[in-house]
Design a protein around this motif. Structure first.
Motif, PDB file in Angstrom:
ATOM      1  N   SER A 196       0.844  -1.208   0.000  1.00 13.23           N
ATOM      2  CA  SER A 196       0.000   0.000   0.000  1.00 13.23           C
ATOM      3  C   SER A 196       0.878   1.257   0.000  1.00 13.23           C
ATOM      4  O   SER A 196       0.582   2.233  -0.697  1.00 13.23           O
ATOM      5  CB  SER A 196      -0.908   0.020   1.240  1.00 13.23           C
ATOM      6  OG  SER A 196      -1.765  -1.101   1.265  1.00 13.23           O
TER       7      SER A 196
ATOM      8  N   LEU B 104      -6.607  -2.860   0.298  1.00  9.55           N
ATOM      9  CA  LEU B 104      -5.333  -2.253   0.708  1.00  9.55           C
ATOM     10  C   LEU B 104      -5.649  -1.138   1.705  1.00  9.55           C
ATOM     11  O   LEU B 104      -6.821  -0.886   2.011  1.00  9.55           O
ATOM     12  CB  LEU B 104      -4.607  -1.698  -0.521  1.00  9.55           C
ATOM     13  CG  LEU B 104      -4.156  -2.761  -1.536  1.00  9.55           C
ATOM     14  CD1 LEU B 104      -3.522  -2.109  -2.748  1.00  9.55           C
ATOM     15  CD2 LEU B 104      -3.194  -3.767  -0.901  1.00  9.55           C
TER      16      LEU B 104
ATOM     17  N   THR C 274      -5.367   2.919   2.946  1.00  6.26           N
ATOM     18  CA  THR C 274      -5.064   4.307   2.613  1.00  6.26           C
ATOM     19  C   THR C 274      -4.644   5.054   3.876  1.00  6.26           C
ATOM     20  O   THR C 274      -4.083   6.144   3.803  1.00  6.26           O
ATOM     21  CB  THR C 274      -6.294   5.018   2.012  1.00  6.26           C
ATOM     22  OG1 THR C 274      -7.377   4.892   2.937  1.00  6.26           O
ATOM     23  CG2 THR C 274      -6.696   4.388   0.685  1.00  6.26           C
TER      24      THR C 274
END
Lengths: 394, 394
Positions: free
Chosen positions: B294, B352, B354
């Motif tokens: 990520s 994923l 953020t």
């Protein structure tokens, strides 16, 4: 007390479509169904067909292949599986395992479909395999008998037998769609055709007096296999079953089972006959027994009980077959009462009739009155047969 | 179009109780539970226990017998069944069949209970047998590991493996109650104890930043097996999982699976290690990989990625084990990506990060960036180990 509480509802919905010639190229119903459920994932469809159906419809597999050549929304897996029809399909665990194996071999995932074409037993088998593979593959039912189109094939249950015990393994798992194709009914033999009618009579007696009187007025048409009458009967019966499932306790967590009216003796009878008596035929006998019992115990008028017996007779159900007769307290049928009680978990709950269209639950049945009810039905049949002979002679 | 529409909702609710010494005579929790569910029918209860648990708690069976001598609300069946613990219990179909056979032999009906005591695998096996016997016998879960108390044991899924495919057969079937007894955690070895923490880190990273920072502040206490910290972690993690199940799509009919964060590589890793790497250990490695990925793909800041790696390291998770390292595009781990895609039905969906506490779905992963992420983690670990050595020396 120290706890967390979990609470949620799961919504289920599906449609029961009525059609003719589902796999005819000109019939867009099935293709439209898949178009209405778009998906980014590749979806497959695996067909499992009742051997009794392919025997009568030898071109069915070819028709399915041609149909899915046109319908590109889903990919037909290379094999169409044929399984034996009837209760045998639920007794053989190997058939279940082979379906699971097919799910594995053909890579059928939770976005894909397993469709079953056949009578109630095959739908139960395939529905169970679909329900437990990958925790539930989308299942389509295409019932081919009167009984499965109006009752067993449109509901939420599936199952297989285990060590001779009916539906010992199974789940509650609603299908994603049901397609009732009336062309399949044309090739049923008379016994299969007729036997499905008894579940309609049963649900009418418990829930819908108008429907019972409609059946009473259409016994001749139904006995003569008038398609229009049968389509009406199936649709109305299906609606009553659907409403019952939706309205009350879809996954049957409670004990009330009004739709089991007439069934305690029917289950036993099927078993005693080694399943040579069809489920619907056994239910007809069970309805006769519990209706007359309702009259003899003061719940139902004799006139209403007689109307029920007359409807069953007019449809040629053999309601006084020696196998259902209860001669004395040692009768094998009476053992069915104890077994039904065990099946329900210790508390016996039987639905009887207080009127056409109205049920009442009781928690015991008197053996002597059951013997009397059986004798009453034998007498009615004898008289009725005599009456019919006179009519035929005149 | 000619159809009938069926639509209904089924409500499920159950409580997750937190207690100590569930079967101690002075603990009324379980007895009160049954008193709160009165029934006219005779109810039985059948216990199935994880062999790993009885080994550590040799008096458990006796305690259960004594408890149900006092609690007359349900009848304990004569046998308490012991099954092997761990994934082995889900690989052996005979164990499932023997449970179904016990249901038959002991006459356990839909009013009765099957209780499972053990780790997630045993709960999955017993839950599946309960779910399909008689279309669903009431199921009580008593999870004994961190992982099953905060995640797998409190949810709605069950299953067994088939031909080496994980959870190939299973259903969604909520239990009627879960009892989390913290005394069982005391006898876990360090690996089992720790490995359950990774699912808490996972759900915190996706849904609850405060919880992640709480874990970060309590790594030392958790590593030292402080009971109070662990009880807090389990309860908060359980709550997040319960809310997720209730809120979204309890029976997972859609494709979104945010709780699978970090799992695509973990599944493959478990398999590659022949299940010598525990699920929770594999998940920790998977979290590290997808967190750094990520960061490398610009979704997450490096500082946040490093904080995640530091928490995992502080809990002694071995996140750069050679088995998880992705050296080149031929790496076995990368095959897990394709298998996960197949498992999801063709459309890859990976969650994923953020931010700490915020997930984002993507539909592809870049192999080169995964190789880079793996190298980054190896570098971090080396540096961190060096740092630790310096600290220890000083």
């Amino acid at each position: 007390m120290n706890y967390l509480e979990q609470s949620f509802s799961v919504k289920f919905d599906y449609k029961i479509y009525f059609t003719s010639s589902l796999f005819e190229l000109g019939n867009p119903l099935l293709a439209d169904f898949f178009k209405g459920r778009p998906s980014a994932a590749l979806r497959k469809i695996f067909f499992v067909i009742d051997g009794g159906v392919t025997e009568k419809h030898p071109n069915l597999q070819e028709a399915i292949k041609t149909y899915f050549n046109q319908c590109q929304e889903v990919q037909l897996v290379p094999e169409i599986r044929i399984v034996p029809g009837g209760e045998a399909s639920k007794n053989d665990t190997a058939l279940f395992e082979q379906l699971v194996e097919a799910v594995n071999v053909y890579g059928i995932d939770r976005h894909s479909y397993i469709a079953a074409i056949g009578g109630g037993a095959v739908l139960d088998l395939v529905g169970y395999a679909a329900a437990v593979s990958h925790r539930g593959i989308k299942h389509i039912r295409i019932p081919t008998t009167v009984l499965s189109q109006n009752d067993s094939g449109i509901g939420v249950k599936n199952g297989i037998n285990y060590k001779g015990k009916k539906n010992f393994l199974g789940t509650f798992a609603p299908p994603v769609a049901v397609f009732n194709d009336d062309r399949f009914l044309e090739t049923l033999n008379d016994r299969d055709y007729r036997s499905g009618i008894s579940e309609a009579i049963k649900v009418a007696l418990i829930k819908d007096p108008e429907f019972f009187y409609w059946i009473e007025a259409h016994t001749a048409a139904l006995a003569a296999r008038d398609p229009e009458s049968m389509n009406y009967l199936i649709r109305r019966c299906a609606k009553l079953h659907l409403d019952h499932i939706a309205g009350d306790d879809p996954f049957e967590t409670g004990s009330a089972r009004p739709l089991d009216f007439g069934h305690w003796s029917a289950h036993k009878l099927e078993q005693l006959s080694n399943f040579t008596v069809l489920h619907g035929e056994a239910v007809a006998m069970g309805i006769a027994l519990d209706s007359v019992y309702s009259f003899l115990t003061g719940l139902l008028s004799e006139e209403k009980a007689l109307r029920i017996l007359q409807v069953l007779s007019a449809l040629n159900f053999s309601i006084s077959d020696p196998i259902i007769q209860i001669k004395d307290s040692g009768s094998a049928i009476l053992k069915g009462l104890a077994e039904f009680q065990e099946h329900l978990g210790g508390l016996l709950t039987i639905t009887l009739l207080t009127d056409i269209g109205s049920g009442k639950e009781v928690h015991e049945m008197d053996h002597q009155q059951l013997i009397n009810a059986s004798a009453y039905i034998a007498g009615f049949t004898k008289e009725n047969t005599a009456l019919n002979s006179i009519r035929h002679e005149s």
